[in-house]
Write a protein that holds these residues in place. Sequence first.
Motif, mmCIF file in Angstrom:
data_model
loop_
_atom_site.group_PDB
_atom_site.id
_atom_site.type_symbol
_atom_site.label_atom_id
_atom_site.label_comp_id
_atom_site.label_asym_id
_atom_site.label_seq_id
_atom_site.Cartn_x
_atom_site.Cartn_y
_atom_site.Cartn_z
ATOM 1 N N LEU A 1 56.825 -16.929 -42.066
ATOM 2 C CA LEU A 1 57.028 -18.312 -41.647
ATOM 3 C C LEU A 1 56.594 -18.514 -40.193
ATOM 4 O O LEU A 1 55.940 -19.506 -39.848
ATOM 5 C CB LEU A 1 58.502 -18.682 -41.816
ATOM 6 C CG LEU A 1 58.895 -20.133 -41.564
ATOM 7 C CD1 LEU A 1 58.143 -21.063 -42.502
ATOM 8 C CD2 LEU A 1 60.401 -20.314 -41.730
ATOM 9 N N SER B 1 53.187 -20.596 -38.837
ATOM 10 C CA SER B 1 53.423 -21.777 -38.010
ATOM 11 C C SER B 1 52.851 -21.654 -36.606
ATOM 12 O O SER B 1 52.547 -22.670 -35.973
ATOM 13 C CB SER B 1 54.942 -22.045 -37.903
ATOM 14 O OG SER B 1 55.517 -22.180 -39.188
ATOM 15 N N ALA C 1 55.518 -23.915 -49.820
ATOM 16 C CA ALA C 1 55.235 -22.479 -49.738
ATOM 17 C C ALA C 1 56.042 -21.657 -50.728
ATOM 18 O O ALA C 1 55.727 -20.487 -50.958
ATOM 19 C CB ALA C 1 55.520 -21.992 -48.316
ATOM 20 N N THR D 1 53.808 -15.156 -47.635
ATOM 21 C CA THR D 1 54.469 -16.301 -46.999
ATOM 22 C C THR D 1 53.557 -16.950 -45.961
ATOM 23 O O THR D 1 53.495 -18.190 -45.864
ATOM 24 C CB THR D 1 55.784 -15.847 -46.344
ATOM 25 O OG1 THR D 1 56.591 -15.175 -47.319
ATOM 26 C CG2 THR D 1 56.542 -17.032 -45.796
ATOM 27 N N VAL E 1 52.374 -20.802 -46.159
ATOM 28 C CA VAL E 1 52.650 -21.776 -45.094
ATOM 29 C C VAL E 1 51.354 -22.416 -44.612
ATOM 30 O O VAL E 1 51.283 -23.638 -44.395
ATOM 31 C CB VAL E 1 53.392 -21.089 -43.930
ATOM 32 C CG1 VAL E 1 53.473 -22.021 -42.719
ATOM 33 C CG2 VAL E 1 54.797 -20.688 -44.369
ATOM 34 N N VAL F 1 57.054 -27.884 -45.535
ATOM 35 C CA VAL F 1 56.386 -26.584 -45.580
ATOM 36 C C VAL F 1 57.079 -25.624 -46.546
ATOM 37 O O VAL F 1 56.422 -24.992 -47.385
ATOM 38 C CB VAL F 1 56.314 -25.979 -44.158
ATOM 39 C CG1 VAL F 1 55.728 -24.568 -44.218
ATOM 40 C CG2 VAL F 1 55.474 -26.865 -43.255
ATOM 41 N N VAL G 1 59.208 -28.329 -41.325
ATOM 42 C CA VAL G 1 59.233 -27.004 -41.956
ATOM 43 C C VAL G 1 60.203 -26.994 -43.129
ATOM 44 O O VAL G 1 59.890 -26.482 -44.220
ATOM 45 C CB VAL G 1 59.609 -25.929 -40.913
ATOM 46 C CG1 VAL G 1 59.870 -24.588 -41.597
ATOM 47 C CG2 VAL G 1 58.505 -25.785 -39.879
#
Length: 288
Positions: free
Chosen positions: A117, A121, A209, A175, A179, A205, A201
Amino acid sequence: MSATLDRGAAARAQSTPPQTTPRSGARRRRLAAAGLPLLSVLVFLGAWQLAASSGLWSEVFVPRPATVWAAAVDASTTHDGVRGYQGYLLLEHLYMTLRRVAAGVLIGVAGGLVLGLAMGSVGWLRRILEPWLTFLRALPPLAYLFLLVIWLGIDEAPKIALLALAALPPTAVATTTAVLGAPVGLTEAARAVGANRYQVVRDVVLPAALPEALTGIRLAVGIAYSSVVAAELFNGIPGVGGLVKDASNYNNTPVVLVGIFAIGLSGLTIDALLRVVERRAVPWRGTH
């Protein structure tokens, strides 16, 4: 006239094929889903029995299915004053292995999700950590097992650490990819209506995801489970990996096969449970 009509109706009824109802179609699919795997198992057992009975290989190398079954029964019961294998029943060996896998996978998956994550990001963080993840993913478990044993001893810590390190890279990579693949339009729309970074998020997101992240978790569990024999090379009894290693030291092929089948069947069960969780967590997957 009526007799002629009756005979025509009867002829049409005989020539019309019976309609397949949805219920009968679903029943056939269920029978096929259960029957084909069962048939493959029977074919495998038949081929195994033929190979063992042919005399081409020694019983030490290719034992008969009945011999392996007898070894499984002996490992699961107390016989002639001997309890299971090395003092533990087969279920106790399997329980210890599953406990180690659960602890290692929990740590590895949790770390992989957080890392993925963050990497998905934050661009600069991804560029720093991605080579290290690739490096770790390329290493076979035995490559760093001995180092873990030097650092952590031969108790439970190196086993759990090895399984965690096996589960972390696939989870983190999946992951991160998930993302990065989140719909840009939805992200921009959420920001346009005033959502902050945390809300974007959480509400955009993560749901986008989740399907790919769950696939990464399934892969992580499979990789960790395939590393369990390596994890239990040292002080692995009780444990199925330790059972396999100990039996191989004495050319006890039936017990080795019992351990292999125990690992494989429990792995199939775990994967089936993960697929059920995946279908319930992301029911929309594959519908569009």
